[in-house]
Each structure stands twice: as C-alpha cells, then as structure tokens.
Enzyme design. Structure first.
Site, PDB file in Angstrom:
ATOM      1  N   GLU A 129      -6.412   4.159  -3.264  1.00  0.00           N
ATOM      2  CA  GLU A 129      -4.976   4.025  -3.589  1.00  0.00           C
ATOM      3  C   GLU A 129      -4.085   4.283  -5.038  1.00  0.00           C
ATOM      4  O   GLU A 129      -3.628   3.942  -5.120  1.00  0.00           O
ATOM      5  CB  GLU A 129      -3.450   3.608  -2.427  1.00  0.00           C
ATOM      6  CG  GLU A 129      -4.026   3.593  -1.144  1.00  0.00           C
ATOM      7  CD  GLU A 129      -2.928   2.924  -0.503  1.00  0.00           C
ATOM      8  OE1 GLU A 129      -1.863   3.298  -0.145  1.00  0.00           O
ATOM      9  OE2 GLU A 129      -2.697   1.449  -0.457  1.00  0.00           O
ATOM     10  N   HIS A 182       1.091  -2.765  -6.063  1.00  0.00           N
ATOM     11  CA  HIS A 182       0.890  -2.473  -4.590  1.00  0.00           C
ATOM     12  C   HIS A 182       1.013  -3.089  -3.772  1.00  0.00           C
ATOM     13  O   HIS A 182      -0.483  -3.699  -3.564  1.00  0.00           O
ATOM     14  CB  HIS A 182       0.707  -0.601  -4.390  1.00  0.00           C
ATOM     15  CG  HIS A 182      -0.052   0.095  -3.264  1.00  0.00           C
ATOM     16  ND1 HIS A 182       1.397   0.045  -1.839  1.00  0.00           N
ATOM     17  CD2 HIS A 182      -0.318  -0.639  -2.083  1.00  0.00           C
ATOM     18  CE1 HIS A 182       0.655   0.863  -1.198  1.00  0.00           C
ATOM     19  NE2 HIS A 182      -0.619  -0.123  -0.727  1.00  0.00           N
ATOM     20  N   HIS A 206       0.628  -4.604   0.257  1.00  0.00           N
ATOM     21  CA  HIS A 206       1.409  -4.834   2.177  1.00  0.00           C
ATOM     22  C   HIS A 206       2.172  -5.798   2.521  1.00  0.00           C
ATOM     23  O   HIS A 206       2.248  -6.282   3.201  1.00  0.00           O
ATOM     24  CB  HIS A 206       0.528  -4.187   3.001  1.00  0.00           C
ATOM     25  CG  HIS A 206      -0.690  -3.252   2.565  1.00  0.00           C
ATOM     26  ND1 HIS A 206      -1.933  -3.438   3.098  1.00  0.00           N
ATOM     27  CD2 HIS A 206      -0.397  -2.354   1.542  1.00  0.00           C
ATOM     28  CE1 HIS A 206      -2.395  -1.944   1.999  1.00  0.00           C
ATOM     29  NE2 HIS A 206      -1.099  -1.234   1.683  1.00  0.00           N
ATOM     30  N   HIS A 245       4.079   0.367   5.513  1.00  0.00           N
ATOM     31  CA  HIS A 245       2.553   0.748   5.306  1.00  0.00           C
ATOM     32  C   HIS A 245       2.979  -0.271   3.971  1.00  0.00           C
ATOM     33  O   HIS A 245       2.360  -1.301   4.091  1.00  0.00           O
ATOM     34  CB  HIS A 245       2.694   2.271   4.085  1.00  0.00           C
ATOM     35  CG  HIS A 245       1.043   2.099   3.396  1.00  0.00           C
ATOM     36  ND1 HIS A 245       1.205   2.889   2.251  1.00  0.00           N
ATOM     37  CD2 HIS A 245       0.584   1.225   2.858  1.00  0.00           C
ATOM     38  CE1 HIS A 245       0.306   2.874   1.272  1.00  0.00           C
ATOM     39  NE2 HIS A 245      -1.032   1.950   2.117  1.00  0.00           N
TER      40      HIS A 245
END
Ligand SMILES: [Zn+2]
Length: 258
Positions: free
Chosen positions: A100, A119, A121, A189
């Site tokens: 990603e 980033h 979760h 996500h």
C-alpha cells in the site's frame, strides 16, 4: 543501511524518529502486524522513507528504504514483486515491500504541507467509516479533528473487490478524498493520518483512536453528544501544539529515552 544513502543530518534525524514512531504506534495498538509509517525526505522532498515490509514493532533503521514520487524504491537491488504491478490479480502479494505504498506517495504528491503519513487499521475508528455517523471531536486533545472527517469509499475508485490501495491511481483517489483534512477514514479498512512532522502524525493517530472510543461511549449514552464547536476546533489548533511532551513520554515508555 540496506544500501539506502542518507544525504543530510535532517534526514538522519527523520529516520531515527521514523523507527521510534513505528514502535510507539505498535505499543499503542494503532499498528498491529500491519500498517506503516513514512516520512518525507527533506533532502529530496519528492521522495519519502519507509521500512521494507515487516511488522512495525520489529523495525530498526536497517530496514529503511527510500522511495521516489511514484512509490518505487530508488535502490535498484530492491524491486517490488512483479505481480504487484497487475492489479487484476486482486491478491495481496507477499513481496519485500509494503503493497500500500501508493497511500503515502500520492498524499506527498498532493499535499506539500504533509511531512509524515500513518496508515493503520486502528479499530475504534472503523464504525464511523461504515455507519454514516460522523467522526467528530468530543475530546479537546482531539481538537485537530474536523467536524466532519472524510470517508474514502474504495468502490468509487476500483471495482475489483479489492479493499487495499495497491495502485497509484487508487492512491491518488484516496489523496483527493483526504483533501486538506488531517485524516481520512477508509471504509471497512482503516485510517490514514497525516502531519506536519512525524511527532504530529503520531500524536494525531493516538488521539484519533482515543477520541473514537470516547465518541462510541458517548453515543451509547445519548444520540447527540456535545462535540467541539467550530470555534473550539479552531482555537484548539493554537492551544495544543506541543507534540514533544507526549512524544518524550511515549519514547520513555519504550525504554529508549536517553
Ligand atoms: Zn491497509
């Protein structure tokens, strides 16, 4: 350092902080086995630094790689898995790099003011990406949150059924959803948080997750909790700007404060 040449003391400092950021965010359960942090290069602002693919709690400076504006590693001996270039395969490829990366590269391309990207979760924020309930600040320490946090719907950007941001066009769509906000929720996500420094991005990540838990609790008590007003949000930006204090504490808790 894995063939990665560091060209300035400032970048050396950023990489040292990048390692600490990974460890702090893992300790706060913002990052688990997945997720990643990056920092823009001060020497070449079109480039950024991020670890090779590994669990964030385990990183060291030896795992740092430099990526170009298209999220490709500049070290010619490190190549992404060829299958990563074929999004039609629709599978998560276990190569040497985080798949990603476009999240990071495309945000740096669009936002000159962003120096670091997280980033994750992180779990408590997820319900606000799937319910239509706005993610708003109820806690003054989370006053950096806007009164309406953007939500990225990946179905609008690709129709493969894939939930991950594995290509530059999808990363660009995510960056456009983020626009000028400090974070963007990614439906079903995770979350991507940005900052003007690594310390700010870490601070925002920790307090966004805490705010999500408190907002979820508040919504169990009342359908209409009192959230920070626009005036309070705007004041808060000036009031809370000391990111060194929590950073030093969290670093100390890792046992690495000298
Ligand atoms: Zn992800």
């Amino acid at each position: 350092m894995n063939g990665t040449k560091i060209h300035s003391p400032e970048d050396q400092e950023r990489i040292t902080d990048l390692v600490v950021a990974n460890q702090i965010l893992a300790q706060h359960e913002i990052l688990d086995g997945f997720g990643h942090v990056s920092v823009r290069s001060s020497f070449n602002p079109k480039h950024y630094f991020m670890m090779r693919r590994m669990a964030p709690a385990l990183v060291t400076a030896a795992e740092v790689l430099e990526f170009d504006a298209d999220s490709m590693p500049i070290d010619p001996s490190v190549r992404p898995d060829a299958r990563e270039q074929d999004p039609s395969l629709g599978v998560l490829v276990a190569g040497a790099l985080y798949g990603e990366r476009p999240i990071h590269g495309e945000i740096y391309r669009l936002r000159d003011d962003v120096e670091a990207v997280v980033h994750s979760h992180m779990p408590a924020v997820i319900p606000f990406g799937v319910s239509g309930v706005r993610f708003r600040p109820v806690l003054h320490m989370a006053g950096f949150l806007p009164s309406d946090t953007p939500v990225f719907e990946i179905r609008d950007a690709q129709d493969t059924g894939g939930m991950l941001v594995m290509s530059n066009p999808v990363g660009a769509a995510l960056a456009r959803s983020l626009a000028n906000a400090p974070l963007v929720l990614m439906r079903g996500h995770g979350t991507t948080v940005v900052g003007g420094s690594i310390k700010e991005a870490v601070f925002r990540s920790v307090y966004a997750e805490l705010n999500a838990r408190l907002l979820l609790q508040s919504l169990q008590l009342t359908k209409d909790p009192v959230c920070l007003s626009e005036k309070e949000i705007s004041f808060n930006h000036r009031e809370i700007s000391d990111f060194d204090r929590p950073w030093d504490l969290w670093k100390h808790q890792l046992g690495v404060l000298k």
